[in-house]
Design a protein around this motif. Sequence first.
Motif, PDB file in Angstrom:
ATOM      1  N   LEU A  91       0.944  -1.173  -0.008  1.00  0.00           N
ATOM      2  CA  LEU A  91      -0.039   0.154   0.167  1.00  0.00           C
ATOM      3  C   LEU A  91       0.776   1.292  -0.047  1.00  0.00           C
ATOM      4  O   LEU A  91       1.861   1.411   0.640  1.00  0.00           O
ATOM      5  N   SER A  92       0.590   2.471  -0.830  1.00  0.00           N
ATOM      6  CA  SER A  92       1.047   3.558  -0.752  1.00  0.00           C
ATOM      7  C   SER A  92       0.890   4.357   0.440  1.00  0.00           C
ATOM      8  O   SER A  92       0.070   3.964   1.246  1.00  0.00           O
ATOM      9  N   ARG A  94      -0.458   7.210   1.150  1.00  0.00           N
ATOM     10  CA  ARG A  94      -1.598   7.736   0.949  1.00  0.00           C
ATOM     11  C   ARG A  94      -2.708   6.594   1.097  1.00  0.00           C
ATOM     12  O   ARG A  94      -3.852   6.833   1.857  1.00  0.00           O
ATOM     13  N   GLU A  95      -2.691   5.569   0.619  1.00  0.00           N
ATOM     14  CA  GLU A  95      -3.396   4.329   0.784  1.00  0.00           C
ATOM     15  C   GLU A  95      -3.479   4.063   2.225  1.00  0.00           C
ATOM     16  O   GLU A  95      -4.758   3.924   2.945  1.00  0.00           O
ATOM     17  N   VAL A  98      -5.637   6.847   4.115  1.00  0.00           N
ATOM     18  CA  VAL A  98      -7.104   6.651   3.900  1.00  0.00           C
ATOM     19  C   VAL A  98      -7.645   5.296   4.759  1.00  0.00           C
ATOM     20  O   VAL A  98      -8.857   5.653   5.400  1.00  0.00           O
ATOM     21  N   THR A 121     -11.755  10.343  -5.438  1.00  0.00           N
ATOM     22  CA  THR A 121     -10.219   9.904  -5.141  1.00  0.00           C
ATOM     23  C   THR A 121     -10.301   8.963  -3.983  1.00  0.00           C
ATOM     24  O   THR A 121      -9.401   8.038  -4.083  1.00  0.00           O
ATOM     25  N   VAL A 122     -10.900   9.231  -2.949  1.00  0.00           N
ATOM     26  CA  VAL A 122     -10.817   8.394  -1.691  1.00  0.00           C
ATOM     27  C   VAL A 122     -11.332   7.093  -2.119  1.00  0.00           C
ATOM     28  O   VAL A 122     -10.985   5.987  -1.779  1.00  0.00           O
ATOM     29  N   THR A 124     -11.249   5.813  -5.017  1.00  0.00           N
ATOM     30  CA  THR A 124     -10.306   5.141  -6.058  1.00  0.00           C
ATOM     31  C   THR A 124      -9.158   4.637  -4.983  1.00  0.00           C
ATOM     32  O   THR A 124      -8.662   3.452  -5.173  1.00  0.00           O
ATOM     33  N   HIS A 125      -8.639   5.070  -3.954  1.00  0.00           N
ATOM     34  CA  HIS A 125      -7.587   4.603  -2.971  1.00  0.00           C
ATOM     35  C   HIS A 125      -8.308   3.633  -2.570  1.00  0.00           C
ATOM     36  O   HIS A 125      -7.645   2.395  -2.211  1.00  0.00           O
ATOM     37  N   HIS A 128      -8.218   0.542  -4.788  1.00  0.00           N
ATOM     38  CA  HIS A 128      -6.707  -0.022  -4.836  1.00  0.00           C
ATOM     39  C   HIS A 128      -6.302  -0.885  -3.733  1.00  0.00           C
ATOM     40  O   HIS A 128      -5.946  -1.823  -3.848  1.00  0.00           O
ATOM     41  N   VAL A 129      -6.730  -0.187  -2.244  1.00  0.00           N
ATOM     42  CA  VAL A 129      -6.654  -0.949  -1.150  1.00  0.00           C
ATOM     43  C   VAL A 129      -7.047  -2.225  -1.098  1.00  0.00           C
ATOM     44  O   VAL A 129      -6.463  -3.298  -1.008  1.00  0.00           O
TER      45      VAL A 129
END
Length: 155
Positions: A91-92, A94-95, A98, A121-122, A124-125, A128-129
């Motif tokens: 995970l990045s 930012r991820e 969040v 954007t939230v 989208t994160h 990805h998570v």
Amino acid sequence: MIGPLRALDPPPVVLVLTTYDNDQNVLAAMDAGAAGYLLKDSPAEELAAAVRRAGRGAGSPGPGTASDAVGAQLDPRIARRLRDRDSPTALSARELEVLALVAAERSNSAIASELFLSQATVKTHLVHVSDKLAVTSRTEAVAAARERGMLRPEH
């Protein structure tokens, strides 16, 4: 506590022995100058070997990055997890940020407001998570991240 110990002259070698198995604590300890981070449930032979290596000066403090920490004296479970942080499924920052807010029971709207992001954007994160952790819900994502030591227990 590690920083003041390392500031002594001569600075002692500090090995952290704890029950806290999460990346944030490990990296904070290594950043503060710990030469190793071991879990209390580690086998006695492993603990003794780490103390002997520390006494010989093996395991040097790293600046707190996952790749630097892997070279230090770490519990093998932690070392493996930190090596995996560089994988495509890691995970990045930012991820993780969040996800920590999800764990704190914030809504997407509240997360967006707090992090100055759009709700899209939230979302989208969070997609990805979910993909990276192979989960299908917010609850599963938080549980998986805690289980893997990505989130502190209080998050």
